[in-house]
Each structure stands twice: as C-alpha cells, then as structure tokens.
Design a protein around this motif. Structure first.
Motif, PDB file in Angstrom:
ATOM      1  N   LEU A 228     -12.440  -3.236  42.157  1.00  0.00           N
ATOM      2  CA  LEU A 228     -13.479  -2.905  41.191  1.00  0.00           C
ATOM      3  C   LEU A 228     -14.585  -3.956  41.193  1.00  0.00           C
ATOM      4  CD1 LEU A 228     -14.598  -1.173  38.894  1.00  0.00           C
ATOM      5  CD2 LEU A 228     -13.139  -2.469  37.300  1.00  0.00           C
ATOM      6  N   ALA A 229     -14.205  -5.226  41.210  1.00  0.00           N
ATOM      7  CA  ALA A 229     -15.195  -6.301  41.215  1.00  0.00           C
ATOM      8  C   ALA A 229     -16.062  -6.245  42.466  1.00  0.00           C
ATOM      9  CB  ALA A 229     -14.501  -7.659  41.118  1.00  0.00           C
ATOM     10  N   ALA A 230     -15.460  -5.928  43.607  1.00  0.00           N
ATOM     11  CA  ALA A 230     -16.230  -5.837  44.852  1.00  0.00           C
ATOM     12  C   ALA A 230     -17.265  -4.719  44.776  1.00  0.00           C
ATOM     13  CB  ALA A 230     -15.287  -5.614  46.035  1.00  0.00           C
ATOM     14  N   LEU A 231     -16.911  -3.593  44.158  1.00  0.00           N
ATOM     15  CA  LEU A 231     -17.849  -2.475  44.037  1.00  0.00           C
ATOM     16  C   LEU A 231     -18.973  -2.801  43.043  1.00  0.00           C
ATOM     17  CD1 LEU A 231     -15.356   0.530  44.106  1.00  0.00           C
ATOM     18  CD2 LEU A 231     -16.800  -0.332  45.970  1.00  0.00           C
ATOM     19  N   VAL A 232     -18.630  -3.482  41.944  1.00  0.00           N
ATOM     20  CA  VAL A 232     -19.666  -3.910  40.990  1.00  0.00           C
ATOM     21  C   VAL A 232     -20.632  -4.878  41.671  1.00  0.00           C
ATOM     22  CG1 VAL A 232     -20.089  -5.215  38.870  1.00  0.00           C
ATOM     23  CG2 VAL A 232     -18.234  -3.534  38.952  1.00  0.00           C
ATOM     24  N   GLU A 233     -20.082  -5.760  42.467  1.00  0.00           N
ATOM     25  CA  GLU A 233     -20.935  -6.713  43.180  1.00  0.00           C
ATOM     26  C   GLU A 233     -21.849  -6.002  44.169  1.00  0.00           C
ATOM     27  OE1 GLU A 233     -19.868 -10.299  46.109  1.00  0.00           O
ATOM     28  OE2 GLU A 233     -19.431 -10.677  43.989  1.00  0.00           O
ATOM     29  N   ALA A 234     -21.335  -4.973  44.831  1.00  0.00           N
ATOM     30  CA  ALA A 234     -22.162  -4.202  45.760  1.00  0.00           C
ATOM     31  C   ALA A 234     -23.358  -3.580  45.048  1.00  0.00           C
ATOM     32  CB  ALA A 234     -21.313  -3.120  46.439  1.00  0.00           C
TER      33      ALA A 234
END
Length: 396
Positions: free
Chosen positions: A287-293
């Motif tokens: 989830l954090a990786a997608l928010v960062e994207a």
C-alpha cells in the motif's frame, strides 16, 4: 556454526533503558540519513546555479552518494568485520558529518563526487548498524514498537536541515555556507547520539555472526522489491526542489516543499507500523509503495500548490515507512544473522538509488522534463508492491 553472543543489558530496567537508546538512534539516523544523504536536495538548486551544473552533473553527484551507500552496505554485511557494531556506527556518524561539512570547502566536480561517495558509505554504516543494534535490542525486550521513534529520525533530520537551509538562504548565504552549517549541525548530532547509545550495548561484530541459511523465495522477492523501491523514490527525493524551482507557477513554494517532505516523514513510521498490524507487513508495504507512486506522478503531473504539497506528503510520508517495513520484514525472514540480511537489502536498495538520479538527469538534459523518469519510477514502485504481495506469507 558460531554461537551468537548475547547483548549486555543496561543498568536500569525502567522505560528509560529503551527510550534513551531509541532517541539516540533517532538522532543517529537524523545525522547519517536525514542530513548526510538528503540535505543535498534543498542545497542543490543554489549550488547548481552558482556553479552552472547540468542536470546530468547533479544526478552524477547524487549517484556517487548512492554508489557509496551500496559499498557501505556491502561492507556492513561482512561477517568478518572487526570491532563492535557501536564502533562502526560511530565511524559512520563521524564520516557523515565530516563529508557534509567538506562539501562547502571544495569546488571541483570530482571532489564533490568523491565526498558524496564517502558520505554514502557513512550513511549506509549508520543505517545498517543503528538498525541491527537497536532493532534487536528492542525486540529482545518486547518493545519493537519503539522502532517508530528510531526511524522518525530521518524525517526529523530532513525537516530540521530544511529549516536551517531555508533560513540561511533567506539571508543570502552562499551554497558553501549551507554545507558548512549542515556539517556543524551533524557534528552536534553525532556527539549527542554517541552519548545516548551506551557502550554496553555493543559486542564484537564477529561474535554475532552466524551461518546464514539459503534465502527463501519470500526473502528474494523482498530484496528485489527493495531495489525497485530504491529506484522508485529516489528521483523525486533528489529532484523535487529542483522541479518546483523550475516551474514559475509554483516557484515560491520552494522553501516549504522540503520542510513538508521531512515533517511528513517524521511520523510516517508509526503510521505504517500501525497499518502493518492490520494489513500485515507485506500488505502495508504494498500500500505504501502505491501511495508513493501517486506522489511521484503528482510531482510532475499536478503543477499546482495542492499537487506539490500532495507529492511532498505522499513521497515524504511513505519512503521511511517503506524503509522500516522492509527492514522489519527482512529481519522476520532472516532465520539467521539479521545484519547480513539487512546489508543485502540495503545493497539492493543502493543499486536502485545509483541508477535513478543519473537516469533522470540524462533524460532531463535530452527532453527538458522529469516526466518520463517519474513515470518509470512510479512503475518501479508498482512492481515493488506486486513482488511483495506475490511472495506474501503470514508474518511470524
């Protein structure tokens, strides 16, 4: 197989025996990572203007720092490394402070590259040995939640150094003064961290070595994901201030962007740790990786005040959360010497970081835009999320 030496306990048994070392770790990461690695970003526009540096040169200097980070991670993962973990932590802190200050004393491109390379080695030593020493210490005492204090140091270092740089820039100080002042702040922080991480936590590095088992598929997937994460975040983290400075519509926001980035990072580990208790560590990482994207894309595709602040919050509020979640997951999967696994993950992360800034700078010099590099970075973050979820297993 060598027997693992046990850490010596502190003299006290109250909460102070956890809080004080955790605060020392916070300051250590503020010095070694928050300032040592990231103060380059707010100083970069002034430095580039003063020296007439191209975006490729800027990216090369940044990549040198990340190449040093990779070398430092490989060094830290050596089981035959002499001395104690605390000794190497102090070496990293001293090296980070010294190389940061020295950036204000030279003007040669290759001197910048050499200093940032050495500074990268120091940063990796600080991260690996602070994490290995204090995460084990907290876990053995059932206080793993204190890791949120530890990793908040990166955001705190970014925010404090951003305020320092902005304040000095407002008075018309040169880029040399910005580096020297940041180095002085690092010296003070390094001394404080050294006093708060007691000598009695340390044992010889070689005594903690174990024969590491062959890495399983979940660990290999995590290492690859960590590498994609390193590439995915670093372009925005390196060039965000330059992106804002280069856009007349939002240029006045330049002094605020990096402060917001740091302030978003400071509490982010606690937030993502809390989410990990509900989503599992792999779920929270994805989830954090997608928010960062989303934040990476917003930095180049949403050129408004709201868009810039959203980019700062989304990237600043996730990159340390991802770092902490990745290291904690790596420790779960290690089944042996956690320091070796942390070193391996940091190495993969370092490879991604080396490629990112040079790639982005080269593309910018040819196209005049960071759009393409940012799209590639967002894709890398999505791949990182997928890799972690594919290899997902219940956390132990």
């Amino acid at each position: 197989m060598m027997h693992r030496a046990r850490e010596m306990p502190f003299d006290v048994t109250s909460g102070r025996d956890i809080f004080v070392p955790a605060l020392g770790g916070l300051i250590a990461l503020a010095v070694g990572i928050g300032i040592g690695r990231f103060v380059y970003t707010p100083i970069l526009p002034v430095m580039a203007a003063g020296l007439g540096l191209s975006k490729f040169s800027i990216g090369l200097i940044a990549s040198a720092n990340f190449a040093g980070y990779l070398v430092g991670a490989l060094l830290a993962s050596r089981t035959s490394l002499p001395g104690t973990r605390r000794l190497w932590l102090l070496i990293g802190l001293g090296g980070s402070a010294a190389t940061t200050a020295a950036m204000g004393l030279v003007q040669s491109m290759w001197a910048f590259v050499a200093l940032r390379f050495l500074g990268g080695i120091a940063s990796a030593l600080v991260l690996v040995f602070t994490s290995a020493l204090l995460l084990d210490f907290m876990a053995h005492r059932g206080r793993a939640g204190f890791s949120a204090i530890l990793f908040a140091g990166v955001g705190a270092g970014i925010a404090v150094s951003a305020v320092l740089v902005s304040s000095l820039r407002a008075t018309g100080q040169s880029w040399q003064t910005l580096w020297l002042a940041s180095g002085l702040l690092s010296v003070v922080g390094a001394f404080a961290a050294g006093q708060m991480i007691p000598t009695r936590t340390a044992v010889p590095v070689s005594e903690t070595a174990e024969c590491a088992p062959p890495p399983g598929r979940p660990l290999l997937g995590l290492v690859l994901a960590y590498g994609f994460f390193g590439f995915g975040y670093v372009i925005t983290a390196t060039f965000l201030v330059a992106i804002v400075r280069g856009n007349p519509a939002i240029r006045e926001l330049e002094p605020l962007v990096w402060v917001i980035f740091g302030l978003s990072a400071a509490p982010s580990v606690a937030l993502w740790n809390w989410l990990a208790t509900r989503l599992t560590i792999p779920g929270a990482f994805a989830l954090a990786a997608l928010v960062e994207a989303v934040g990476v894309l917003a930095s180049v595709g949403w050129s408004t005040t709201t868009g810039v602040f959203a980019a700062s919050v989304c990237v600043g509020g996730t990159f340390m959360g991802l770092t902490a979640l990745g290291l904690m997951r790596g420790r779960e999967l290690a089944r042996g010497n956690a320091r070796q696994v942390l070193g391996l993950m940091t190495s993969a992360f370092g490879v991604g970081q080396i490629l990112g800034p040079s790639f982005a700078g080269l593309v910018f010099d040819r196209t005049g835009s960071f759009i393409v590099p940012s799209i590639v970075a967002a894709i890398a973050l999505a791949v990182a999320a997928a890799l972690v979820l594919i290899q997902r297993r219940p956390s132990s």
